[in-house]
Design an enzyme around this catalytic site. Structure first.
Site, PDB file in Angstrom:
ATOM      1  N   TYR A 154       0.842  -1.212   0.000  1.00  0.00           N
ATOM      2  CA  TYR A 154       0.000   0.000   0.000  1.00  0.00           C
ATOM      3  C   TYR A 154       0.871   1.254   0.000  1.00  0.00           C
ATOM      4  O   TYR A 154       0.644   2.186  -0.786  1.00  0.00           O
ATOM      5  CB  TYR A 154      -0.895  -0.041   1.238  1.00  0.00           C
ATOM      6  CG  TYR A 154      -1.924   1.059   1.326  1.00  0.00           C
ATOM      7  CD1 TYR A 154      -3.093   1.016   0.560  1.00  0.00           C
ATOM      8  CD2 TYR A 154      -1.749   2.134   2.197  1.00  0.00           C
ATOM      9  CE1 TYR A 154      -4.043   2.017   0.660  1.00  0.00           C
ATOM     10  CE2 TYR A 154      -2.698   3.135   2.303  1.00  0.00           C
ATOM     11  CZ  TYR A 154      -3.845   3.072   1.533  1.00  0.00           C
ATOM     12  OH  TYR A 154      -4.790   4.070   1.635  1.00  0.00           O
ATOM     13  N   LYS A 158       1.097   4.115  -2.895  1.00  0.00           N
ATOM     14  CA  LYS A 158       0.737   5.508  -2.609  1.00  0.00           C
ATOM     15  C   LYS A 158       1.936   6.435  -2.826  1.00  0.00           C
ATOM     16  O   LYS A 158       1.770   7.578  -3.245  1.00  0.00           O
ATOM     17  CB  LYS A 158       0.183   5.630  -1.185  1.00  0.00           C
ATOM     18  CG  LYS A 158      -1.152   4.887  -0.986  1.00  0.00           C
ATOM     19  CD  LYS A 158      -2.245   5.442  -1.886  1.00  0.00           C
ATOM     20  CE  LYS A 158      -3.625   4.873  -1.577  1.00  0.00           C
ATOM     21  NZ  LYS A 158      -4.672   5.425  -2.456  1.00  0.00           N
TER      22      LYS A 158
HETATM   23  P1  NAP Z   1     -13.348   2.128   0.736  1.00  0.00           P
HETATM   24  O1  NAP Z   1     -14.520   2.590   1.514  1.00  0.00           O
HETATM   25  O2  NAP Z   1     -12.808   0.752   0.942  1.00  0.00           O
HETATM   26  O3  NAP Z   1     -13.644   2.357  -0.824  1.00  0.00           O
HETATM   27  C1  NAP Z   1     -12.741   1.956  -1.794  1.00  0.00           C
HETATM   28  C2  NAP Z   1     -13.372   2.214  -3.132  1.00  0.00           C
HETATM   29  O4  NAP Z   1     -12.455   1.805  -4.158  1.00  0.00           O
HETATM   30  C3  NAP Z   1     -14.660   1.421  -3.344  1.00  0.00           C
HETATM   31  O5  NAP Z   1     -15.635   2.296  -3.842  1.00  0.00           O
HETATM   32  C4  NAP Z   1     -14.280   0.367  -4.391  1.00  0.00           C
HETATM   33  O6  NAP Z   1     -15.331   0.090  -5.292  1.00  0.00           O
HETATM   34  C5  NAP Z   1     -13.181   1.087  -5.139  1.00  0.00           C
HETATM   35  N1  NAP Z   1     -12.329   0.152  -5.860  1.00  0.00           N
HETATM   36  C6  NAP Z   1     -11.502  -0.787  -5.355  1.00  0.00           C
HETATM   37  N2  NAP Z   1     -10.895  -1.460  -6.344  1.00  0.00           N
HETATM   38  C7  NAP Z   1     -11.362  -0.923  -7.515  1.00  0.00           C
HETATM   39  C8  NAP Z   1     -11.106  -1.188  -8.881  1.00  0.00           C
HETATM   40  N3  NAP Z   1     -10.242  -2.138  -9.269  1.00  0.00           N
HETATM   41  N4  NAP Z   1     -11.766  -0.445  -9.813  1.00  0.00           N
HETATM   42  C9  NAP Z   1     -12.645   0.515  -9.448  1.00  0.00           C
HETATM   43  N5  NAP Z   1     -12.914   0.802  -8.156  1.00  0.00           N
HETATM   44  C10 NAP Z   1     -12.280   0.087  -7.204  1.00  0.00           C
HETATM   45  O7  NAP Z   1     -12.089   3.077   0.956  1.00  0.00           O
HETATM   46  P2  NAP Z   1     -11.923   4.616   1.363  1.00  0.00           P
HETATM   47  O8  NAP Z   1     -11.421   4.642   2.731  1.00  0.00           O
HETATM   48  O9  NAP Z   1     -13.106   5.426   0.975  1.00  0.00           O
HETATM   49  O10 NAP Z   1     -10.674   4.961   0.420  1.00  0.00           O
HETATM   50  C11 NAP Z   1     -10.750   5.776  -0.722  1.00  0.00           C
HETATM   51  C12 NAP Z   1      -9.342   6.186  -1.099  1.00  0.00           C
HETATM   52  O11 NAP Z   1      -8.747   6.923  -0.011  1.00  0.00           O
HETATM   53  C13 NAP Z   1      -8.406   5.008  -1.365  1.00  0.00           C
HETATM   54  O12 NAP Z   1      -7.533   5.301  -2.417  1.00  0.00           O
HETATM   55  C14 NAP Z   1      -7.637   4.884  -0.062  1.00  0.00           C
HETATM   56  O13 NAP Z   1      -6.385   4.288  -0.254  1.00  0.00           O
HETATM   57  C15 NAP Z   1      -7.514   6.344   0.328  1.00  0.00           C
HETATM   58  N6  NAP Z   1      -7.242   6.559   1.758  1.00  0.00           N
HETATM   59  C16 NAP Z   1      -8.134   6.175   2.713  1.00  0.00           C
HETATM   60  C17 NAP Z   1      -7.842   6.416   4.050  1.00  0.00           C
HETATM   61  C18 NAP Z   1      -8.793   6.045   5.160  1.00  0.00           C
HETATM   62  O14 NAP Z   1      -8.407   6.161   6.336  1.00  0.00           O
HETATM   63  N7  NAP Z   1     -10.000   5.633   4.899  1.00  0.00           N
HETATM   64  C19 NAP Z   1      -6.645   7.015   4.400  1.00  0.00           C
HETATM   65  C20 NAP Z   1      -5.745   7.390   3.401  1.00  0.00           C
HETATM   66  C21 NAP Z   1      -6.069   7.160   2.074  1.00  0.00           C
HETATM   67  P3  NAP Z   1     -16.136  -1.324  -5.311  1.00  0.00           P
HETATM   68  O15 NAP Z   1     -16.659  -1.492  -3.891  1.00  0.00           O
HETATM   69  O16 NAP Z   1     -17.185  -1.130  -6.328  1.00  0.00           O
HETATM   70  O17 NAP Z   1     -15.118  -2.380  -5.648  1.00  0.00           O
END
Ligand code: NAP
Length: 245
Positions: A154, A158
């Site tokens: 990861y 990133k």
């Molecule tokens: P999440 O709730 O797990 O959502 C992840 C999203 O990515 C889902 O909508 C999923 O869609 C989509 N996805 C995964 N694989 C995919 C693919 N191959 N093609 C198209 N869509 C795909 O995660 P989140 O926390 O909202 O994270 C969103 C972003 O923020 C990510 O890049 C994550 O790394 C980043 N981030 C999150 C945090 C945190 O604390 N939450 C912190 C730092 C960065 P489906 O369900 O339809 O597969």
């Protein structure tokens, strides 16, 4: 305001992506809500957009499949005649200690987070160059800056997004396109919910503000970067982490 603009948000069915889709639609953009497997969730995002008199559509596409990304982007351009805002939000995590991490888990995360971001930028930038304007915002993570035990794949993906962002910003600056990265800390989504509670509580204690962030707080920053007001900001990585790093 983003009236007349067309935006594509990847992984917009839930979490941060949904909040971003809603924020851009609230500013007047037509929003393409991309999802891979969560169709119902994507439909709910669209419903929430429409409830506030916004417009958009849902599009199924695996961002790690470059042919599928090409046809998603071409389809959008054919339907709307333009593409102004790209938000690369789709992301996955497959955590584990480096020494025990499988090649499959490492590749899966790189292919989705990093390659997926590369594919969408590659196909979208061509249209933005023709338009002589565009906004690309990539969601990275503080982990991509600091590293994190148990997240080699990861963190590498990133960190790669940060290098990609800075390079794309330099290549596209004279074409009227800005490219920035947003690096969230701990944000309240399913991804954070997957972290064992004890570890999450400990982690949140390291946040100077002493709380988890909300998806809407990340979305407001993305909406700002997508706006005219952010025209002179490019190649930046903006942390939104309650003071963590
Ligand atoms: P999440 O709730 O797990 O959502 C992840 C999203 O990515 C889902 O909508 C999923 O869609 C989509 N996805 C995964 N694989 C995919 C693919 N191959 N093609 C198209 N869509 C795909 O995660 P989140 O926390 O909202 O994270 C969103 C972003 O923020 C990510 O890049 C994550 O790394 C980043 N981030 C999150 C945090 C945190 O604390 N939450 C912190 C730092 C960065 P489906 O369900 O339809 O597969």
């Amino acid at each position: 305001m983003l009236v007349g603009k067309v935006a594509l948000v990847t992984g917009a069915g839930k979490g941060i992506g949904r909040a971003i889709a809603l924020a851009l639609a609230k500013e007047g953009a037509v929003v393409a809500v991309n999802y891979q497997s969560s169709r119902e969730a994507a439909l709910e995002t669209l419903r929430l957009i429409q409830e506030k008199q916004g417009t958009g559509e849902i599009i199924c596409c695996d961002v790690s499949d470059h042919e599928a990304v090409r046809s998603m982007v071409d389809g959008l351009i054919a339907r709307y005649g333009r593409l102004d805002i790209l938000v690369n939000n789709a992301g996955v995590a497959r955590d584990g200690l480096l020494a025990r991490m499988t090649q499959e888990d490492f590749s899966k995360v790189i292919e989705t987070n990093l390659m997926g971001t590369f594919y969408t930028i590659r196909y979208t930038a061509r249209q933005m160059v023709r338009q002589k304007e565009g906004r690309i915002i990539n969601i990275t993570s503080v982990t991509g800056i600091t590293g994190n035990a148990g997240q080699a794949n990861y963190a590498a993906s990133k960190a790669g997004i940060i290098g990609l962002t800075k390079t794309a910003a330099k290549e596209l600056a004279r074409k009227g396109i800005t490219v920035n990265a947003v690096a969230p800390g701990f944000i309240r989504t399913d991804m954070a919910a997957a972290v064992p509670e004890q570890i999450l509580t400990k982690a949140i204690n390291t946040v100077p503000m002493g709380r988890i962030g909300e998806p809407e707080e990340v979305a407001d920053l993305v909406a700002y970067l997508a706006s005219e007001k952010a025209a002179y900001i490019t190649g930046q990585v903006i942390c939104i982490d309650g003071g963590m790093i």
